[in-house]
Write an enzyme that holds these catalytic residues in place. Structure first.
Site, PDB file in Angstrom:
ATOM      1  N   GLU B  52       0.782  -1.241  -0.051  1.00 16.98           N
ATOM      2  CA  GLU B  52       0.034  -0.041  -0.021  1.00 16.98           C
ATOM      3  C   GLU B  52       1.061   1.161  -0.063  1.00 16.98           C
ATOM      4  O   GLU B  52       0.273   2.330  -0.452  1.00 16.98           O
ATOM      5  CB  GLU B  52      -0.959   0.011   0.993  1.00 16.98           C
ATOM      6  CG  GLU B  52      -2.027  -1.106   1.266  1.00 16.98           C
ATOM      7  CD  GLU B  52      -1.596  -2.432   1.747  1.00 16.98           C
ATOM      8  OE1 GLU B  52      -0.429  -2.564   1.907  1.00 16.98           O
ATOM      9  OE2 GLU B  52      -2.669  -3.153   1.873  1.00 16.98           O
ATOM     10  N   PHE B 114     -11.414  -7.340  14.040  1.00 16.99           N
ATOM     11  CA  PHE B 114     -10.494  -7.842  12.997  1.00 16.99           C
ATOM     12  C   PHE B 114     -10.256  -6.732  12.062  1.00 16.99           C
ATOM     13  O   PHE B 114     -11.052  -6.295  11.280  1.00 16.99           O
ATOM     14  CB  PHE B 114     -10.754  -9.181  12.218  1.00 16.99           C
ATOM     15  CG  PHE B 114      -9.793  -9.552  11.368  1.00 16.99           C
ATOM     16  CD1 PHE B 114      -8.619 -10.105  11.715  1.00 16.99           C
ATOM     17  CD2 PHE B 114     -10.222  -9.426   9.817  1.00 16.99           C
ATOM     18  CE1 PHE B 114      -7.617 -10.292  10.614  1.00 16.99           C
ATOM     19  CE2 PHE B 114      -9.253 -10.170   8.912  1.00 16.99           C
ATOM     20  CZ  PHE B 114      -7.985 -10.504   9.391  1.00 16.99           C
ATOM     21  N   GLN B 115      -8.932  -6.503  11.871  1.00 20.84           N
ATOM     22  CA  GLN B 115      -8.230  -5.402  10.902  1.00 20.84           C
ATOM     23  C   GLN B 115      -9.052  -3.901  11.059  1.00 20.84           C
ATOM     24  O   GLN B 115      -9.418  -3.256  10.254  1.00 20.84           O
ATOM     25  CB  GLN B 115      -8.393  -5.861   9.292  1.00 20.84           C
ATOM     26  CG  GLN B 115      -7.463  -6.782   9.052  1.00 20.84           C
ATOM     27  CD  GLN B 115      -7.545  -7.323   7.546  1.00 20.84           C
ATOM     28  OE1 GLN B 115      -8.309  -7.103   6.857  1.00 20.84           O
ATOM     29  NE2 GLN B 115      -6.247  -7.601   7.189  1.00 20.84           N
ATOM     30  N   LYS B 164     -17.595  -0.805   5.845  1.00 20.16           N
ATOM     31  CA  LYS B 164     -17.932  -1.725   5.043  1.00 20.16           C
ATOM     32  C   LYS B 164     -19.743  -1.732   4.816  1.00 20.16           C
ATOM     33  O   LYS B 164     -20.134  -1.758   3.790  1.00 20.16           O
ATOM     34  CB  LYS B 164     -17.553  -3.230   5.278  1.00 20.16           C
ATOM     35  CG  LYS B 164     -17.806  -4.272   4.223  1.00 20.16           C
ATOM     36  CD  LYS B 164     -17.456  -5.444   4.643  1.00 20.16           C
ATOM     37  CE  LYS B 164     -17.944  -6.768   3.543  1.00 20.16           C
ATOM     38  NZ  LYS B 164     -17.476  -8.018   4.155  1.00 20.16           N
ATOM     39  N   MET B 472      24.112   8.940   2.509  1.00 21.90           N
ATOM     40  CA  MET B 472      24.263  10.151   3.194  1.00 21.90           C
ATOM     41  C   MET B 472      24.470  10.198   4.803  1.00 21.90           C
ATOM     42  O   MET B 472      25.102  11.150   5.301  1.00 21.90           O
ATOM     43  CB  MET B 472      22.857  10.953   2.937  1.00 21.90           C
ATOM     44  CG  MET B 472      22.737  12.313   3.500  1.00 21.90           C
ATOM     45  SD  MET B 472      23.905  13.563   2.777  1.00 21.90           S
ATOM     46  CE  MET B 472      23.067  14.223   1.189  1.00 21.90           C
TER      47      MET B 472
END
Lengths: 169, 575
Positions: B52, B114-115, B164, B472
């Site tokens: 993502e 969940f999630q 959802k 760097m």
């Protein structure tokens, strides 16, 4: 510009916001990020239910506060954010003070309360709760005077503020 | 006949179509199922990424290269949190982006379902605005507001969290509702005439002015009027890292980039000038050095669309709240040619004395490769970078001539940005040559998107400047920490060319010798069937100069490497 802030005067800000989820959290984040402690905060619906009014008091440097004003004003749900510290705005606060009173002390306590225009809202054999409304200095003085009786609990609402005359809060 | 019912997800996708969305970068998951389902019947192209974070950088790269908001769609929980680096990157650099996250159903919110991640609150400090949609009827209004907020005023990312059950419920609202944004008024940044006149007056007295152009000037599309202004008043122009492209770097009045690793002449101009006019730059800590000493003898002017930037880093004499193009369009009417002949000659002296340079003998040098690449592409290619030494050398040696052809993570300094941003830029500009210039460290953070580039046959060229180091940081350890290397040695790197070849359609090339630079780069340019990774095995340890140590004043710039016996104090400013 230094970010270490010097404690100076308390600033009283009025924030007029759209009554949407998360708006308080967004404003609180701006203060926290810039290292400002919020001393008091009141939130209530305005006359138009779509908007809310917040009165926030915080201590810190003027420059730091100017940044906070700009960053708060920039938030999508904020209509305006104004520092009223230097205005002649009407500022009020309410407190509930619970203190103990031994036998023989009650009369003196009531005299003090009367002087400050307190209202007695609870009375028992050995304690009282009084309600006081006014400017913050008045509240401080009253709390000071009642201190000798032994304050058990103190709840203050924090300041609410309104600009005078035709000026917008 | 009864109207066919549509779901909240259908409405969401319909609204995205109505906003002209061509692509969505995303990765599916349970809480976003209804929205992914609605995309099956849409003309919007869904680009399935491998992580993502990649989706968020692709949307960012697309947005920077095209000026249109990039759209991301992910699921709840880890899907949402994986976009945070990309959201933060877009927020720091004012990039318009819409991030749609699936969410647990409303009755489960706050129950550690969940999630479930409270992405609305987690993302709050790094978005321009955000929504948790609790009523299906609000979807169309929220999408409309999100696009408006993301792309007006100072642009930025807007997150829309959609439970959802909200996306799967029937949508009964209006697809073209009014916005309800009583506190958002970007249109109020109108040009204030007295302020413009005061700036014109200050300019007229200046003999040694510098115009400092930033990303705000690019976003406003101020390139033409900026050039006209610079040429009319005969003032030199320097740009910030993000402003590259708003003024052609091959123009005689260009001083190139200023700041920590800017050109010596740009930084010297900032020290010696009598007037600094910032146009859409926020006087970031990377360009001002020690704030108290910055431009202390100059009249300082700040033009910005975001008035919250005024006085934040630098106190100025004139603040002008407004769109850079609108302000300059007004200002140019009230200024004439300034007597800057001596000043420009003086700065040209610096250009001759302290040009950007590198040694071609010894091992293969990043600067050399970038210099050749610049020569071959001639400023026509879109160039993206990661963060680190290669980024600074690319900024120095890849001359940006046109707007929106230089894409880099400036404010956030996000390693792993360059490659996915190049993918997004290529989607938005299918006919342009797109180069991702990355280090071996940053590339490994998002190289899983080789699959995305390969499957979509994107001819993105990935120039991996591979020094087997986090270069760097190693440079700072060498200069300021007695060469005590800690956590910078990337031993165990894969062969990036072979790795590329493992993806069907992708090509891998290896560059080892300076003599082969042009030949290998040309082979990469000729490969158009898919992504091409060029593994450039460059010298292990080299340092970027000029350098202003963090927190030092601009006049304390190190134009070249200090002598070995010189011990530098640890930097005290920012990082």
């Amino acid at each position: 510009m230094t970010t270490i802030l010097t404690e100076t005067d308390t600033h009283t800000l009025s924030v007029y916001v759209a009554n949407k989820p998360g708006v308080l959290a967004r404003i609180a984040q701006v203060f926290a990020r810039r290292g400002y402690n919020i001393d008091s905060l009141t939130v209530s619906p305005s006359v138009d239910g779509r908007y809310s009014r917040m009165t926030i008091t915080a201590k810190g440097s003027v420059e730091g506060l100017d940044q906070i004003l700009r960053q708060v004003s920039k938030l999508v749900d904020v209509l305006r954010c104004t520092d009223h510290s230097l205005d002649e705005a009407v500022v009020r606060e309410m407190a509930l003070i619970k203190f103990t009173t031994k036998a023989g002390e009650r009369t003196e306590a009531l005299q003090i309360c009367e002087h400050f225009g307190c209202k007695t809202v609870d009375l028992t054999e050995d304690s009282m709760i009084v309600q006081i409304t006014g400017g913050s200095e008045k509240l401080e003085a009253c709390i000071d005077m009642l201190g000798k009786f032994g304050i058990v609990e103190l709840v203050r609402t924090g300041k609410v503020l309104m600009a005078r005359g035709r000026q917008e809060t | 006949m009864a109207k066919k019912s549509i779901t909240g997800a259908d409405a969401l996708v319909k609204c995205l179509e109505n906003h002209g969305v061509e692509y969505i970068w995303g990765l599916s998951g349970g809480a976003a199922l209804p929205i992914f389902d609605a995309l099956v019947d849409s003309k919007i192209k869904l680009i399935l990424v491998r992580h993502e974070q990649g989706a968020s950088h692709m949307a960012d790269g697309y947005a920077r290269a095209t000026g249109r908001p990039g759209v991301v769609l992910v699921t709840s929980g880890p899907g949402a949190t994986n976009t945070l680096t990309g959201i933060m990157t877009a927020h720091m650099d004012s990039v318009p982006m819409i991030v749609i996250t699936g969410q647990q159903i409303r009755p489960m919110l706050g129950k550690d379902a969940f999630q479930e991640a409270d992405i609305f609150d987690i993302s709050m400090p790094i978005v321009k605005h955000s929504y948790l949609v609790k009523d299906t009827r609000d979807i169309a209004r929220v999408v409309r507001e999100a696009f408006h907020i993301a792309s007006t005023g100072r642009p930025g990312p807007v997150l829309i969290d959609v439970p959802k059950d909200v996306s799967s419920a029937d949508f009964t609202g209006d697809l073209y509702p009014d916005m309800d944004l009583p506190g958002y008024h970007p249109e109020r940044a109108t040009v204030d005439q007295p302020t413009v006149m005061a700036i014109a007056e200050a300019l007229s007295k200046s003999r040694q002015p510098v115009l400092l152009a930033g990303h705000g000037a690019l976003i406003a599309g101020a390139q033409d009027v900026l050039r006209a202004l610079a040429e009319k008043i005969k003032a030199p122009v320097t740009t910030t890292l993000l402003g590259k492209g708003v003024f052609p770097e091959n123009h005689p009045l260009s001083l190139g980039m200023l700041g920590m690793h800017g050109t010596a002449y740009a930084n010297k101009a900032m020290v010696e000038c009598d007037l600094i006019m910032s146009i859409g730059s926020r006087y970031d800590d990377r360009i001002i050095g020690k704030a108290a000493l910055f431009g202390r003898n100059a009249v300082r002017i700040h033009i910005d669309i975001d008035s919250a930037e005024f006085g934040r880093m630098i106190k100025c004499h004139h603040y002008c709240h407004g769109d850079a193009r609108a302000v300059l369009t007004e200002l140019i009417k009230h200024v004439g040619e300034l007597n800057t002949k001596d000043w420009l000659e003086h700065l040209n002296g610096y250009k001759k004395k302290h040009p950007l340079s590198y040694k071609t003998r010894g091992g293969l040098k990043m600067q050399h490769i970038l210099d050749v690449l610049n020569d071959m592409t001639g400023g026509d290619a879109i160039i993206t970078t990661d963060v680190g030494q290669h980024q600074m050398w690319a900024a120095q040696f890849c001359k940006t001539i046109k707007p929106n052809t230089w894409l880099t993570s400036g404010g956030a300094g996000t390693m792993g940005y360059g490659f996915p941003a190049a993918i997004g830029a290529q989607f938005g500009n299918p006919d342009k040559e797109v180069w991702a210039i990355v280090g071996d460290g940053g590339f490994q953070m998002t190289l899983c998107e080789l699959a995305t580039a390969a499957i979509n046959k994107l001819p993105v060229k990935v120039l991996v400047l591979n020094n087997r180091y986090l270069g760097m940081v190693r440079q700072w350890q060498e200069l300021f920490f007695d060469k005590r290397e800690s956590g910078v040695d990337l031993v165990g790197n894969p062969d990036f060319a072979k790795l590329a070849e493992a993806y069907p359609g992708a090509k891998g090339l290896t560059l080892k010798r300076a003599a082969d630079i042009r030949k290998v780069l040309q082979r990469a340019r000729d490969y158009k069937a898919g992504p091409c990774v060029i593994n450039c095995l460059v010298e292990k340890a080299d340092n970027v100069f000029p350098m202003i140590p963090a927190g030092a004043a601009l006049e304390d710039m190190l134009i070249e490497a200090p002598k070995p016996h010189v011990k530098l104090a640890k930097p005290t400013g920012s990082t």
